[in-house]
Scaffold this motif. Structure first.
Motif, PDB file in Angstrom:
ATOM      1  N   GLU A 125      42.387  42.230  39.891  1.00  0.00           N
ATOM      2  CA  GLU A 125      42.307  43.669  39.595  1.00  0.00           C
ATOM      3  C   GLU A 125      41.671  44.375  40.794  1.00  0.00           C
ATOM      4  N   LYS A 126      40.509  43.908  41.194  1.00  0.00           N
ATOM      5  CA  LYS A 126      39.794  44.454  42.354  1.00  0.00           C
ATOM      6  C   LYS A 126      38.724  43.444  42.778  1.00  0.00           C
ATOM      7  N   SER A 127      37.951  43.801  43.802  1.00  0.00           N
ATOM      8  CA  SER A 127      36.876  42.875  44.180  1.00  0.00           C
ATOM      9  C   SER A 127      35.606  43.644  44.510  1.00  0.00           C
ATOM     10  N   ARG A 128      34.486  42.934  44.394  1.00  0.00           N
ATOM     11  CA  ARG A 128      33.144  43.503  44.592  1.00  0.00           C
ATOM     12  C   ARG A 128      32.287  42.436  45.246  1.00  0.00           C
ATOM     13  N   ASP A 129      31.117  42.803  45.712  1.00  0.00           N
ATOM     14  CA  ASP A 129      30.130  41.860  46.258  1.00  0.00           C
ATOM     15  C   ASP A 129      30.763  40.536  46.733  1.00  0.00           C
ATOM     16  N   CYS A 130      30.533  39.480  45.967  1.00  0.00           N
ATOM     17  CA  CYS A 130      31.038  38.166  46.383  1.00  0.00           C
ATOM     18  C   CYS A 130      32.008  37.603  45.344  1.00  0.00           C
ATOM     19  N   TYR A 131      32.710  38.469  44.648  1.00  0.00           N
ATOM     20  CA  TYR A 131      33.660  37.955  43.646  1.00  0.00           C
ATOM     21  C   TYR A 131      34.891  38.859  43.516  1.00  0.00           C
ATOM     22  N   TYR A 132      35.978  38.224  43.013  1.00  0.00           N
ATOM     23  CA  TYR A 132      37.165  38.977  42.608  1.00  0.00           C
ATOM     24  C   TYR A 132      37.026  39.249  41.116  1.00  0.00           C
ATOM     25  N   LEU A 133      37.496  40.408  40.690  1.00  0.00           N
ATOM     26  CA  LEU A 133      37.547  40.691  39.263  1.00  0.00           C
ATOM     27  C   LEU A 133      39.000  40.496  38.824  1.00  0.00           C
ATOM     28  N   THR A 134      39.242  39.562  37.905  1.00  0.00           N
ATOM     29  CA  THR A 134      40.628  39.267  37.520  1.00  0.00           C
ATOM     30  C   THR A 134      41.113  40.304  36.508  1.00  0.00           C
ATOM     31  N   THR A 135      42.418  40.295  36.285  1.00  0.00           N
ATOM     32  CA  THR A 135      42.991  41.251  35.330  1.00  0.00           C
ATOM     33  C   THR A 135      42.479  40.977  33.912  1.00  0.00           C
ATOM     34  N   GLU A 136      41.988  39.740  33.707  1.00  0.00           N
ATOM     35  CA  GLU A 136      41.397  39.430  32.379  1.00  0.00           C
ATOM     36  C   GLU A 136      39.939  39.853  32.311  1.00  0.00           C
ATOM     37  N   GLY A 137      39.434  40.462  33.388  1.00  0.00           N
ATOM     38  CA  GLY A 137      38.056  40.952  33.394  1.00  0.00           C
ATOM     39  C   GLY A 137      37.024  39.880  33.734  1.00  0.00           C
ATOM     40  N   ARG A 138      37.496  38.763  34.323  1.00  0.00           N
ATOM     41  CA  ARG A 138      36.540  37.711  34.698  1.00  0.00           C
ATOM     42  C   ARG A 138      36.114  37.857  36.146  1.00  0.00           C
ATOM     43  N   LYS A 139      34.863  37.450  36.412  1.00  0.00           N
ATOM     44  CA  LYS A 139      34.386  37.426  37.794  1.00  0.00           C
ATOM     45  C   LYS A 139      34.730  36.071  38.374  1.00  0.00           C
ATOM     46  N   LEU A 140      35.433  36.067  39.505  1.00  0.00           N
ATOM     47  CA  LEU A 140      35.787  34.817  40.160  1.00  0.00           C
ATOM     48  C   LEU A 140      35.033  34.760  41.487  1.00  0.00           C
ATOM     49  N   TYR A 141      33.984  33.924  41.524  1.00  0.00           N
ATOM     50  CA  TYR A 141      33.110  33.907  42.712  1.00  0.00           C
ATOM     51  C   TYR A 141      33.812  33.286  43.919  1.00  0.00           C
ATOM     52  N   ASP A 142      33.712  33.980  45.033  1.00  0.00           N
ATOM     53  CA  ASP A 142      34.449  33.608  46.244  1.00  0.00           C
ATOM     54  C   ASP A 142      33.635  32.628  47.086  1.00  0.00           C
ATOM     55  N   LEU A 143      33.637  31.370  46.674  1.00  0.00           N
ATOM     56  CA  LEU A 143      32.786  30.373  47.333  1.00  0.00           C
ATOM     57  C   LEU A 143      33.429  29.804  48.605  1.00  0.00           C
ATOM     58  N   SER A 144      34.631  30.270  48.940  1.00  0.00           N
ATOM     59  CA  SER A 144      35.241  29.826  50.208  1.00  0.00           C
ATOM     60  C   SER A 144      35.377  31.003  51.168  1.00  0.00           C
ATOM     61  N   SER A 145      34.678  32.115  50.856  1.00  0.00           N
ATOM     62  CA  SER A 145      34.874  33.345  51.639  1.00  0.00           C
ATOM     63  C   SER A 145      36.385  33.598  51.799  1.00  0.00           C
TER      64      SER A 145
END
Ligand SMILES: Cc1ncc(COP(=O)(O)O)c(C=O)c1O
Length: 396
Positions: free
Chosen positions: A22-42
């Motif tokens: 959906e979009k991204s913030r700080d260190c995570y992507y926000l999925t269309t299901e509203g979950r935070k997916l932490y970007d641990l591989s940059s």
């Protein structure tokens, strides 16, 4: 599975892994299901400042309002100033050629090395990735080169430094090929995506001696290791080696805009004073790329970010020992804020997604490269989740 009007990279399209963003913030992507997916591989190692780092965003926004486009012939204050800052940050005098990606940086270094030397052959490692264009693929040794009839007759694979700690086998290979045919050697300073692997310092010393004796160029690929990833500004700052070319991309703009650069030594720069530099691109030294790069360099010089990188690196070191105690884990290596976990079996990507974590997963290897802006407490929380996941897999 719905079809898309665009390709997914490096995969059969029907097997492509996809993340609905959906979009991204700080260190995570926000999925269309509203979950935070932490970007641990940059993401692909470029998002070292996370996804909403104000200094880079502001620099690009203000550049958009002053000079958003420039001719490659353009001379403007930002181009002069940012280039000077890059050379100072590299801490080695020379001149910069700009590109828009890592592959293009490699490509241009290869072209220059061949043109100046008048020789064709490039030495490279088997365990390597240098980019997806044909020239960069010809020096790449991993699986990504095999489907392409790349210019492999121009490339000779060197013995792995791990089994050649004093570069004696390398010396024999050079004698066998004939130094009069060898233009350059192209190497990552530390192997990044292919395993977080360093070569012995004695090997680098041996290589420096061979360069002196035979006169080939050294092209260093800092596309992953540059801009603070290894704990120093560049990977070569850890090594006893003097390069002729340094290829950069990825963190150079934190991934906010496609950009890359090649540093060349003073000797190379002096060759091109009267010889034609037969290299160029439409978006050469793009002002938006320059503005993001300047902001990256300024940010990396701050004490706060330097401390943060140290803390994250320490956090990974602490978990190295914990991971190595787990049954499914073979070996763990850490260099700065890069970590490789070699596994004894495959663990599906979806298992990490289920834990809200995005890692780089290549076969039986996990690579972790957190954004420098990730809070150490968040990193710890995510590593703990990975520890739990690996433990579960050890029991299955
Ligand atoms: C070490 C190395 N060199 C070069 C490249 C190519 O960079 P790009 O994908 O920006 O062309 C990559 C990309 O992953 C890389 O890991």
């Amino acid at each position: 599975m719905s079809d898309h009007p665009f390709y997914f990279t490096w995969t059969a399209q029907l097997k492509a892994l996809r993340i609905e963003i959906e979009k991204s913030r700080d260190c995570y992507y926000l999925t269309t299901e509203g979950r935070k997916l932490y970007d641990l591989s940059s993401t692909s190692y470029q998002a070292a400042f996370g996804h909403s780092f104000s200094p880079i965003k502001k620099a690009i926004q203000s550049q958009l309002n002053s000079l958003p486009i420039s001719s490659p012939k353009g001379v403007f204050e930002l181009k002069q100033r940012a280039t000077q800052k890059l050379i100072e940050y590299l801490n080695i005098p020379g001149k910069i050629f700009y590109t828009v990606s890592g592959a293009e940086s490699i490509e241009n270094a290869l072209k220059m090395a061949r043109q100046i030397s008048g020789k064709e052959i490039i030495l490279a490692r088997k365990n390597s990735y240098h980019g997806a264009s044909l020239g960069a693929l010809s020096v790449t040794g991993d699986w990504r080169t095999k489907d392409h009839k790349s210019l492999s007759k121009w490339t000779k694979r060197i013995p792995d430094p791990q089994v050649d700690p004093n570069a004696e086998k390398l010396a024999q290979l050079i004698e066998k090929i004939g130094a009069q045919k060898i233009a350059a050697i192209c190497l990552e300073t530390f192997i990044g995506g292919n395993g977080v692997i360093s070569a012995p310092l004695s090997w680098w010393r041996g290589l420096a001696k061979l360069k002196k004796k035979y006169g080939f160029f050294i092209i260093l690929d800092e596309v992953v290791c540059g801009f603070g990833r290894t704990g120093k500004p560049f990977g070569f700052h850890h090594l006893p080696i003097k390069p002729d070319f340094i290829c950069m991309a990825k963190i150079i703009t934190g991934g906010y805009i496609p950009f890359g650069a090649v540093w060349t030594s003073k000797e190379i720069a002096s060759y091109y004073k009267s010889n034609t530099l037969s290299c160029g691109l439409t978006n050469y030294a793009h002002p938006l790329g320059l503005s993001a790069m300047e902001s990256v360099i300024d940010s990396l010089k701050t004490t706060q970010l330097k401390e943060q990188i140290k803390e994250l690196s320490h956090g990974l070191e602490t978990y190295k020992e914990k991971f190595e105690l787990i049954g499914v884990v073979n070996e763990v290596r850490v260099i700065g804020t890069l970590m490789a976990i070699d596994l004894k079996k495959n663990i599906p990507f979806q298992r990490f997604i289920d834990e809200d974590i995005l890692v780089a997963l290549v076969g039986q290897r996990i690579i972790i490269a957190p954004p420098f802006t990730m809070r150490p407490s968040i990193l710890k929380k995510l590593l703990k989740r990975i520890e739990g996941l690996l433990k579960e897999d050890s029991h299955e």
